[in-house]
Scaffold this active site. Structure first.
Site, PDB file in Angstrom:
ATOM      1  N   GLU A  79       0.827  -1.215   0.000  1.00  0.00           N
ATOM      2  CA  GLU A  79       0.000   0.000   0.000  1.00  0.00           C
ATOM      3  C   GLU A  79       0.858   1.261   0.000  1.00  0.00           C
ATOM      4  OE1 GLU A  79      -3.032  -0.202  -0.584  1.00  0.00           O
ATOM      5  OE2 GLU A  79      -3.503  -2.289  -0.074  1.00  0.00           O
ATOM      6  N   CYS A 146      -8.002  -2.178   7.785  1.00  0.00           N
ATOM      7  CA  CYS A 146      -6.592  -2.136   7.375  1.00  0.00           C
ATOM      8  C   CYS A 146      -6.157  -0.708   7.086  1.00  0.00           C
ATOM      9  CB  CYS A 146      -6.359  -3.042   6.164  1.00  0.00           C
ATOM     10  SG  CYS A 146      -6.511  -4.780   6.599  1.00  0.00           S
ATOM     11  N   HIS A 170      -1.069  -5.880   1.802  1.00  0.00           N
ATOM     12  CA  HIS A 170      -2.282  -6.701   1.698  1.00  0.00           C
ATOM     13  C   HIS A 170      -1.977  -7.986   0.929  1.00  0.00           C
ATOM     14  CE1 HIS A 170      -5.605  -3.634   2.638  1.00  0.00           C
ATOM     15  NE2 HIS A 170      -5.958  -4.741   3.273  1.00  0.00           N
TER      16      HIS A 170
HETATM   17  N1  PCA Z   1      -8.239  -7.243   6.265  1.00  0.00           N
HETATM   18  C1  PCA Z   1      -9.233  -6.254   6.504  1.00  0.00           C
HETATM   19  C2  PCA Z   1      -9.234  -6.065   7.992  1.00  0.00           C
HETATM   20  C3  PCA Z   1      -8.461  -7.192   8.565  1.00  0.00           C
HETATM   21  C4  PCA Z   1      -7.809  -7.819   7.423  1.00  0.00           C
HETATM   22  O1  PCA Z   1      -6.984  -8.755   7.481  1.00  0.00           O
HETATM   23  C5  PCA Z   1      -9.060  -4.992   5.670  1.00  0.00           C
HETATM   24  O2  PCA Z   1      -8.557  -5.080   4.527  1.00  0.00           O
HETATM   25  O3  PCA Z   1      -9.438  -3.912   6.100  1.00  0.00           O
END
Ligand code: PCA
Length: 218
Positions: A79, A146, A170
């Site tokens: 990100e 997140c 992610h």
């Molecule tokens: N993914 C979610 C919240 C916890 C996770 O592992 C997100 O992308 O916000």
């Protein structure tokens, strides 16, 4: 050098969260001169930030790497930016693990609209691609937990004027998850574990280069 690495507990109706296993896999990973501290975060808007900030206060890490699941994405996405918004409905129709479902709310009413990751995002992506792991820079961490965590960590660093580098990675659904929901693109857990290790190695190497340059300039 100290690195704080976070993952998340399961949420929504997903059977597992691969980022829990991801951080557990670091128990078998060592880099000379680097201490790795892991923390599993709850999936709710308030406590995710509270807990990681508490760990930052306790350990004073040089680097904070947060990790989360993004089921539906095809690559490991590093990100670039966190935005100052909480919008559960846009992102996950299901509330957080405490039943909260904020919509169009600012994370910090006094904070900037967005905060950039301070991890070397391009270098991480390039390293993963070199190792044939699908990876991209992402320009949105979503509007759910997140993004909230990434924004909270970067905002804390900004407010306390800390020198720590921080950011968010992610991961797609694991293969185990795609057996449960075959419509999701997926990646083997082992490959994701490897990706995190490669990301850590890249960050450490960039960090050392950055600080050796600083010393030379002075
Ligand atoms: N993914 C979610 C919240 C916890 C996770 O592992 C997100 O992308 O916000």
């Amino acid at each position: 050098m100290k690195i704080l690495v976070s993952g998340f507990e399961p949420f929504s109706n997903y059977p597992v969260n691969p980022t829990g296993e991801l951080i557990a896999s670091l128990a078998g990973f060592a880099l000379e001169g680097v201490e790795i501290i892991t923390v599993l975060l709850p999936v709710n808007y308030d406590e995710c930030v509270e807990l990681i900030v508490e760990q930052m206060d306790r350990h004073r890490p040089d680097v904070v790497i947060c990790n989360g699941l993004y089921a539906g994405r095809t690559t490991i996405s590093v990100e670039r930016v966190a935005i100052n918004i909480k919008d559960t409905v846009a992102e996950e129709p299901i509330p957080d693990n405490k039943g909260r479902k904020p919509r169009d709310e600012k994370i910090d009413p006094h904070g900037p609209d967005g905060l950039f990751a301070t991890l070397p995002v391009r270098a991480i992506v390039n390293r993963l691609l070199e190792q044939h792991i699908p990876a991209t820079i992402s320009n949105t961490a979503g509007t759910y937990i997140c993004n909230n965590t990434m924004y909270g960590v970067l905002r804390y660093i900004q407010q306390k004027q800390l020198s720590a580098w921080a950011g968010f990675i992610h991961y797609p659904a694991s293969t185990r998850m795609s057996i449960w929901n075959p419509t999701w693109p997926s990646m083997e857990q082992e490959k994701m574990n490897m990706a995190l290790q490669l990301a850590i190695e890249t960050i450490v190497s960039e960090w050392k280069t950055y600080y050796s340059r600083e010393v030379t300039v002075r």
